[in-house]
Design a protein around this motif. Structure first.
Motif, PDB file in Angstrom:
ATOM      1  N   HIS A  98     -11.748 -16.223  24.933  1.00 60.62           N
ATOM      2  CA  HIS A  98     -12.904 -16.578  24.315  1.00 60.62           C
ATOM      3  C   HIS A  98     -13.087 -18.194  24.157  1.00 60.62           C
ATOM      4  CE1 HIS A  98     -13.344 -12.460  22.352  1.00 60.62           C
ATOM      5  NE2 HIS A  98     -12.090 -12.337  23.176  1.00 60.62           N
ATOM      6  N   THR A  99     -14.435 -18.430  24.292  1.00 56.92           N
ATOM      7  CA  THR A  99     -14.582 -20.049  24.888  1.00 56.92           C
ATOM      8  C   THR A  99     -14.226 -21.056  23.726  1.00 56.92           C
ATOM      9  OG1 THR A  99     -16.826 -19.196  24.833  1.00 56.92           O
ATOM     10  CG2 THR A  99     -15.726 -19.651  26.988  1.00 56.92           C
ATOM     11  N   MET A 100     -14.124 -20.698  22.464  1.00 58.99           N
ATOM     12  CA  MET A 100     -13.948 -21.657  21.289  1.00 58.99           C
ATOM     13  C   MET A 100     -12.742 -22.624  21.787  1.00 58.99           C
ATOM     14  SD  MET A 100     -13.497 -21.564  17.196  1.00 58.99           S
ATOM     15  CE  MET A 100     -13.016 -20.063  17.286  1.00 58.99           C
ATOM     16  N   ALA A 101     -11.441 -22.027  21.629  1.00 58.14           N
ATOM     17  CA  ALA A 101     -10.227 -22.791  21.796  1.00 58.14           C
ATOM     18  C   ALA A 101     -10.289 -23.673  23.292  1.00 58.14           C
ATOM     19  CB  ALA A 101      -9.210 -22.008  21.724  1.00 58.14           C
ATOM     20  N   LEU A 153     -25.659 -36.960  15.905  1.00 54.38           N
ATOM     21  CA  LEU A 153     -27.117 -36.551  15.959  1.00 54.38           C
ATOM     22  C   LEU A 153     -26.904 -34.808  16.125  1.00 54.38           C
ATOM     23  CD1 LEU A 153     -28.496 -39.055  18.477  1.00 54.38           C
ATOM     24  CD2 LEU A 153     -28.728 -38.835  15.878  1.00 54.38           C
ATOM     25  N   GLU A 154     -27.405 -34.178  15.117  1.00 57.16           N
ATOM     26  CA  GLU A 154     -27.363 -32.805  14.986  1.00 57.16           C
ATOM     27  C   GLU A 154     -28.654 -32.236  14.678  1.00 57.16           C
ATOM     28  OE1 GLU A 154     -25.192 -30.289  15.960  1.00 57.16           O
ATOM     29  OE2 GLU A 154     -26.715 -29.324  15.119  1.00 57.16           O
ATOM     30  N   LYS A 155     -28.903 -31.346  15.531  1.00 60.23           N
ATOM     31  CA  LYS A 155     -30.360 -30.486  15.129  1.00 60.23           C
ATOM     32  C   LYS A 155     -30.419 -29.793  13.960  1.00 60.23           C
ATOM     33  CE  LYS A 155     -32.003 -28.889  19.767  1.00 60.23           C
ATOM     34  NZ  LYS A 155     -31.988 -27.446  20.640  1.00 60.23           N
ATOM     35  N   GLY A 210     -22.975 -30.685  19.040  1.00 53.53           N
ATOM     36  CA  GLY A 210     -21.522 -30.105  19.113  1.00 53.53           C
ATOM     37  C   GLY A 210     -20.859 -30.447  17.726  1.00 53.53           C
ATOM     38  N   LYS A 211     -19.705 -30.557  17.888  1.00 55.08           N
ATOM     39  CA  LYS A 211     -19.000 -30.889  16.625  1.00 55.08           C
ATOM     40  C   LYS A 211     -17.192 -31.084  16.943  1.00 55.08           C
ATOM     41  CE  LYS A 211     -18.163 -26.823  18.117  1.00 55.08           C
ATOM     42  NZ  LYS A 211     -19.141 -26.034  18.967  1.00 55.08           N
ATOM     43  N   HIS A 212     -16.682 -30.939  17.809  1.00 51.65           N
ATOM     44  CA  HIS A 212     -15.440 -31.101  18.142  1.00 51.65           C
ATOM     45  C   HIS A 212     -15.165 -32.502  18.435  1.00 51.65           C
ATOM     46  CE1 HIS A 212     -15.434 -27.021  18.633  1.00 51.65           C
ATOM     47  NE2 HIS A 212     -16.225 -26.796  19.642  1.00 51.65           N
TER      48      HIS A 212
END
Ligand SMILES: Cc1cc2nc3c(=O)[nH]c(=O)nc-3n(C[C@H](O)[C@H](O)[C@H](O)COP(=O)(O)OP(=O)(O)OC[C@H]3O[C@@H](n4cnc5c(N)ncnc54)[C@H](O)[C@@H]3O)c2cc1C
Length: 655
Positions: free
Chosen positions: A629-632, A53-55, A28-30
């Motif tokens: 849309h699912t980002m927000a 940790l990020e792929k 993730g990132k948020h």
């Protein structure tokens, strides 16, 4: 300043092995970003340390930042992955291809940048129908505001103006868009500029906000919250470890406490070593709808029948992990417009040169925009079956009050001025009206395919398994065909025949897919192979028809005549849908929020039921998919999670 800025401080697993961090954020990132980006929040305490940790990697490129080009997610350098679902019975065994990005910034690195909160009634439904009273509109709205800088609505009190996600409405640049607006009005939809206004109508035609900055560059989550400047400034207490897969959580089974996270290199290396980072306070999983339940199951948290057969010890039985997979599903319907009114113009040499010129020197033009400048939202129960018009009142109440759960729009008609599906592009310049079921009832699941963290889990993707979805799809298709007719009636100055729609020649449609695997699910990207015309000259083309072309054109005209919303049958719609139904890539709800552990995975404070220091903050926690849309909504969840963490740990310190 980019591209000359100093390089991003990415850590390797060797750098974090054996170290202890207050918080470990997986993927993730948020959340990780909102935790770190606000010194006034968690990192107020200078002793707080965070490991991400990020792929994927950072790999921030100029190409990625150009809004339209950055949506070409299947280009190899885009750090995108696709996962194939199991065969879907309702789609005659077709598989769905689900795309996502594995990169710092997650899928916001490749998405269409549309920033939509969803109708307030959707969140009121979370509170009223699911008992999640901490997640009604009044509770979530402040976090939507906190996350954004709504440059496109500078005076709107209902919008945020100092948050990190900058958004605006750059276009629209195409002269066809106002005719869609008129078509919407003709069927009873009001035209509105701000879909994110809680007072906006539940149903209407809306221009969409996009996460694009003042220099016409994509604002992805990493750029908003975890950019190089922030990472460098905080490198003493923030480690961003990339190219690694979190392979399992280390759990103290008695205390139901996570003590750390095991990681491996994301790409299998000859020395396939496992590394371990310890968590002092909490672990937060933000790995997305597919990978979050996978990581829980790999760690022994989830349904017994998924875990034990893979040889993994069951640590905490939680039956809902991986269940309730929900997505938005679309029926590509397309009409043919002149090249100048579609994004296909940038597939020509002059088109791309012209738009590069506009973009580089003025920050304008098609490259500075999303593929989807506007959308219509409607509720199928409010669409009259005979006239295909929207009823603003029904059964004695207004259908337009967006705060009412009963009014949540269940279809969205996205305007995408290009082919909606790559295979359906026989050299024509197409514009899609993309009816999408945004409140479907069908539910799938994620299951473990193996104990190997690098292998994709098994995706049981469900569509149309609930009869209510079949009914909604029929109405959505008819309504869209009516819109296409009104578009012509609105005075659009060129022919705009339906080319791909229910009622069309299915042999012709099947021939386009004949050489492909039984899979579909690559909604339009912008610059792929433009195939030669299959006998039907496109309007934008000057090709002189051969006798074969003429015969094909006649056949096509006959087919067009059948594509009429008044006469098309349910069976014809069903047949069409079975062939072309596609994901809108908004999958969610596989670790959904619930009051108890029987039917969900996290509680109202995003803690995994029964675990003391494990939270989830991504699209998997939605109790029910938003009609947006699912980002927000995902950003909102992450903002709330950061807030929970900060307030709870401050309370503990005070005690
Ligand atoms: C092509 C496309 C276009 C879209 N367009 C829009 C749009 O215009 N507007 C909109 O609102 N939504 C859009 N969406 C959907 C939206 O982007 C997603 O819903 C949202 O980004 C989901 O966020 P997430 O945090 O749940 O997951 P993701 O953004 O997918 O982030 C998950 C992250 O976790 C990492 N990860 C996973 N497993 C592990 C592991 N075990 N170890 C380490 N790291 C791991 C991944 O690499 C990834 O970076 C689009 C999606 C796609 C695919």
């Amino acid at each position: 300043m980019w591209p000359f800025s100093s390089s991003y401080p990415e850590s390797r697993p060797e750098d974090v092995d054996g170290r202890t961090f207050d918080y470990i954020v997986v993927g993730g990132k948020h959340l990780r970003s909102s935790v770190m980006a606000r010194p006034s929040r968690l990192s107020e305490d200078p002793t707080v340390s965070v490991l991400v940790l990020e792929k994927g990697r950072v790999k921030d490129s100029w190409y990625n930042r150009i809004p339209l080009l950055g949506q070409n997610y299947d280009f190899p350098w885009m750090q995108a992955v696709s996962r194939l679902s199991e065969p879907i019975t309702e789609l005659s065994g077709r598989r769905m291809r689900l795309w996502a990005a594995e990169a710092v910034g997650g899928t916001t690195r490749i998405n269409a940048m549309l920033f939509t909160r969803g109708a307030p009634g959707g969140y009121n439904e979370w509170a009223q129908s699911f008992g999640l009273d901490d997640w009604g509109w009044d509770k979530v709205e402040p976090f939507f505001k906190k996350s954004e800088n709504a440059v496109g609505h500078p005076d709107a009190a209902h919008r945020g103006h100092s948050g990190p996600i900058e958004n605006r409405q750059p276009g629209p640049w195409l002269s066809s868009i106002p005719y869609y607006e008129k078509a919407a009005t003709a069927v009873g939809l009001p035209v509105e500029r701000d879909l994110n206004d809680p007072k906006a109508s539940a149903q209407g035609f809306f221009y969409l906000d996009q996460t694009i900055d003042a220099k016409s560059r994509r604002v992805s989550a990493d750029r908003a919250w975890l950019n190089a400047d922030i990472a460098i400034e905080r490198k003493d207490r923030l480690s961003v470890c990339t190219g690694v897969v979190a392979s399992r959580l280390e759990i103290d089974p008695r205390g139901k406490r996570v003590t750390g996270v095991h990681v491996r290199h994301a790409r299998r290396s000859s020395a396939d070593k496992e590394y371990f980072a310890k968590a002092r306070r909490e672990v937060i999983i933000c790995s997305g709808t597919v990978c979050t339940p996978q990581l829980l199951m790999l760690s022994g948290i989830g349904p017994r029948d998924q875990i034990e057969p893979r040889g993994i010890p069951l640590v905490h039985e939680l039956p809902a992990v991986g269940r309730n997979l929900t997505d938005h599903h679309a029926i590509p319907i397309m009409h043919e417009l002149p090249l100048k009114d579609t994004l296909h113009q940038i597939e020509t040499l002059w088109g791309i040169l012209w738009h590069l010129f506009l973009y580089i020197f003025f920050g304008k033009g098609l490259l500075a925009d999303s593929t989807t400048p506007a959308s219509m939202f409607a509720r199928t129960s409010a669409i009259d079956a005979q006239s295909m018009t929207v009823q603003t009142a029904a059964h004695g109440y207004s259908t337009m009050d967006a705060a009412e759960p009963r009014n949540i729009p269940d279809i969205e008609l996205m305007l995408i001025p290009l082919r909606a599906v790559r295979e359906m592009s026989p050299g024509l310049s197409l514009s899609s009206i993309y009816p999408t079921l945004v409140q479907p009832f069908s539910r799938g699941s994620i299951e473990l395919a193996s104990a190997d963290p690098r292998q994709h889990p098994r995706i049981h993707y469900q569509v149309l398994s609930d009869k209510r979805d079949v009914a909604a799809a029929r109405k959505a298709a008819r309504f869209t065909m009516r819109i296409a007719e009104e578009f012509v009636k609105a005075g659009y100055p060129h022919p705009a025949p339906l080319t791909f729609a229910p009622g069309m020649d299915l042999d012709y449609l099947d021939s386009l897919f004949a050489e492909r695997d039984l899979e579909l699910g690559s909604p339009a990207a912008v610059l792929p192979d433009r195939k030669p015309a299959l006998g039907v000259p496109g309007i934008g083309e000057s090709k002189k028809p051969s006798p074969q072309d003429a015969a094909a054109a006649k056949k096509q005209q006959d087919a067009v005549a059948k594509m009429d919303w008044r006469t098309v049958t349910d069976d014809e719609i069903d047949e069409y849908v079975r062939r072309v139904y596609v994901t809108s890539l908004h999958f969610s709800s596989t670790c959904r929020m619930s009051l108890g552990p029987e039917d969900g995975v996290v509680d109202q404070r995003l803690r995994v039921h029964g675990m003391r220091n494990l939270r989830i903050a991504d699209a998997s926690v939605f109790p029910k998919i938003p009609s947006a849309h699912t980002m927000a909504p995902t950003v909102m969840v992450a903002e709330r999670c950061a807030d929970f963490l900060k307030s709870e740990w401050e309370e503990r310190k005070e005690k």
